[in-house]
Write an enzyme that holds these catalytic residues in place. Structure first.
Site, PDB file in Angstrom:
ATOM      1  N   ASP A  70       6.663  -8.633 -10.501  1.00  0.00           N
ATOM      2  CA  ASP A  70       5.926  -9.542 -11.394  1.00  0.00           C
ATOM      3  C   ASP A  70       6.386 -10.949 -11.072  1.00  0.00           C
ATOM      4  O   ASP A  70       6.748 -11.256  -9.927  1.00  0.00           O
ATOM      5  CB  ASP A  70       6.213  -9.161 -12.850  1.00  0.00           C
ATOM      6  CG  ASP A  70       7.635  -9.525 -13.256  1.00  0.00           C
ATOM      7  OD1 ASP A  70       7.843  -9.957 -14.392  1.00  0.00           O
ATOM      8  OD2 ASP A  70       8.534  -9.403 -12.395  1.00  0.00           O
ATOM      9  N   ASP A 112      15.104  -2.938 -12.220  1.00  0.00           N
ATOM     10  CA  ASP A 112      13.977  -3.747 -12.703  1.00  0.00           C
ATOM     11  C   ASP A 112      14.055  -3.939 -14.208  1.00  0.00           C
ATOM     12  O   ASP A 112      13.956  -5.067 -14.718  1.00  0.00           O
ATOM     13  CB  ASP A 112      12.644  -3.077 -12.348  1.00  0.00           C
ATOM     14  CG  ASP A 112      11.488  -3.895 -12.882  1.00  0.00           C
ATOM     15  OD1 ASP A 112      11.118  -3.723 -14.071  1.00  0.00           O
ATOM     16  OD2 ASP A 112      10.986  -4.748 -12.145  1.00  0.00           O
ATOM     17  N   LYS A 169       2.449  -3.191  -8.364  1.00  0.00           N
ATOM     18  CA  LYS A 169       3.303  -3.416  -9.523  1.00  0.00           C
ATOM     19  C   LYS A 169       2.833  -2.580 -10.709  1.00  0.00           C
ATOM     20  O   LYS A 169       3.618  -1.780 -11.255  1.00  0.00           O
ATOM     21  CB  LYS A 169       3.310  -4.907  -9.893  1.00  0.00           C
ATOM     22  CG  LYS A 169       4.216  -5.254 -11.039  1.00  0.00           C
ATOM     23  CD  LYS A 169       3.454  -5.458 -12.344  1.00  0.00           C
ATOM     24  CE  LYS A 169       4.440  -5.731 -13.446  1.00  0.00           C
ATOM     25  NZ  LYS A 169       3.841  -5.564 -14.784  1.00  0.00           N
ATOM     26  N   TRP A 228      14.393  -7.538 -15.797  1.00  0.00           N
ATOM     27  CA  TRP A 228      13.321  -8.078 -16.621  1.00  0.00           C
ATOM     28  C   TRP A 228      13.826  -8.397 -18.019  1.00  0.00           C
ATOM     29  O   TRP A 228      13.527  -9.455 -18.577  1.00  0.00           O
ATOM     30  CB  TRP A 228      12.134  -7.105 -16.680  1.00  0.00           C
ATOM     31  CG  TRP A 228      10.903  -7.776 -17.170  1.00  0.00           C
ATOM     32  CD1 TRP A 228      10.054  -8.552 -16.447  1.00  0.00           C
ATOM     33  CD2 TRP A 228      10.389  -7.762 -18.505  1.00  0.00           C
ATOM     34  NE1 TRP A 228       9.035  -9.028 -17.254  1.00  0.00           N
ATOM     35  CE2 TRP A 228       9.220  -8.543 -18.523  1.00  0.00           C
ATOM     36  CE3 TRP A 228      10.807  -7.157 -19.697  1.00  0.00           C
ATOM     37  CZ2 TRP A 228       8.450  -8.738 -19.669  1.00  0.00           C
ATOM     38  CZ3 TRP A 228      10.040  -7.360 -20.847  1.00  0.00           C
ATOM     39  CH2 TRP A 228       8.887  -8.137 -20.817  1.00  0.00           C
TER      40      TRP A 228
END
Ligand SMILES: Nc1nc2c(c(CN[C@H]3C=C[C@H](O)[C@@H]3O)cn2[C@@H]2O[C@H](COP(=O)(O)O)[C@@H](O)[C@H]2O)c(=O)[nH]1
Length: 317
Positions: free
Chosen positions: A225, A292, A193, A296
């Site tokens: 995450d 992502d 990550k 996020w």
């Protein structure tokens, strides 16, 4: 590296018992995605340092060396209205603004009390103190890696990647705290990550130029995450076993390296790959990296913050 991550996560998704990818949920999510907002991610200058290129490079790599602690964050002393990540990012930004970059030899000389002071923490709370010890070790590793391998130069490290994000990730993964690889039965499951988000964050910081110029950003996977899997679960793409949900809702820590933890991260990564494939089949040019950033940032909304996401004390996310 990247092909191995994708293959391993697909295999975990085939075997998983605690976390399931819901095909209907996936199709519905792909349809509702506001693709216009999925594309251009941009540097968040409110929380990240802006200055001369060398200092910005040092800032982003130093921040990504400590871009972890989600399982510790309930114990972190947070800035008013700021999440754990933004508390850490702001503290480092303010340090750079007041004192300039932390040189590699300063990173090597850090002690837990000085690291705690740097991030506005104290060592009174044992959980907070454990995170500050991990931050200190992470920064020691970064400082000594740069001194021993790159003459103390952040720029030399990035130059060694020769414009390839995957290569920078491999170089970073030579530091133990970046070596984000799990075991799942006999399977080796690399997730990397922070090693992957580092070139992505440089591309954001430098708008794809100079130290942020990478030819293969679209090859990166999502950054596994604890928030991105949570968004996928809340939105019906991932379905967790009810017993696991009960543990999350009770605020129980999910042990690092446990089947449940590996499945949450790996099946989320695989689900993102499936989403990207589905969107591309529909003619949308979306990458896992863009997805992502979208997921996020979507996860910052109250609807996601209100529901419990998994907490694992790890140095990887
Ligand atoms: N997958 C993914 N995980 C990400 C990020 C970021 C920050 N990047 C953004 C910031 C500036 C740029 O605009 C980037 O878009 C932090 N994290 C992780 O979140 C967790 C902390 O969460 P909370 O407890 O809410 O603070 C922690 O594990 C941290 O490692 C991302 O982008 N993707």
């Amino acid at each position: 590296m990247l092909a191995e991550i994708r293959a391993a996560c697909a295999e975990v998704a085939r075997r998983s018992r605690w976390v399931r990818l819901d095909e209907g949920g996936l199709a519905r999510f792909a349809e509702t995605l506001e693709l216009a907002s999925v594309t251009a991610p941009r540097y968040d200058a409110a929380h990240h340092y802006v200055g001369d290129p060398e200092a910005m490079l040092a800032f982003n790599l130093t921040l990504d060396a400590v871009n972890f602690g989600s399982g510790y964050f309930p114990h972190l002393r947070k800035r008013p209205g700021k999440s754990g990540y933004f508390t850490v990012a702001l503290a480092l930004k303010e340090h750079f603004e007041a004192h300039g970059p932390l040189a590699p030899r300063e990173l090597v000389a850090l002690t837990p009390p000085r690291t705690a002071a740097l991030f506005g923490q104290d060592l009174g709370d044992p959980v907070r103190a454990e995170l500050m010890r991990h931050f200190t070790e992470a920064l020691h590793q970064l400082g000594s890696y740069l001194v021993e391998r790159f003459g103390g130069s952040f720029a030399a490290l990035v130059a060694a990647a020769q414009g390839r994000a995957e290569r920078l990730a491999e170089l970073l993964a030579e530091m133990p705290y970046f070596r984000d690889v799990a075991r799942y039965g006999e399977l080796r499951v690399p997730l990397y990550k922070r090693a992957q988000i580092a070139p992505s964050d440089l591309a954001l910081a430098f708008d794809g130029q100079g130290y942020g110029h990478f030819s293969d950003l679209e090859q990166l996977t999502i950054f596994a995450d604890n928030l991105v899997p949570h968004v996928l679960r809340v939105d019906g793409v991932l379905v967790y076993d009810p017993a696991l949900v009960a543990r999350l809702e009770a605020g129980a820590l999910i042990p690092a390296g446990s089947e449940e933890e590996v499945e949450i991260r790996a099946v989320a990564l695989h689900a993102a790959e499936r989403l990207v494939a589905q969107l591309r089949a529909a003619g949308e040019a979306v990458s896992a990296r863009q997805l992502d950033v979208y997921l996020w940032n979507r996860g910052q909304q109250e609807r996601y913050k209100a529901a419990p996401r998994h907490r694992t004390r790890s140095v990887f996310y």
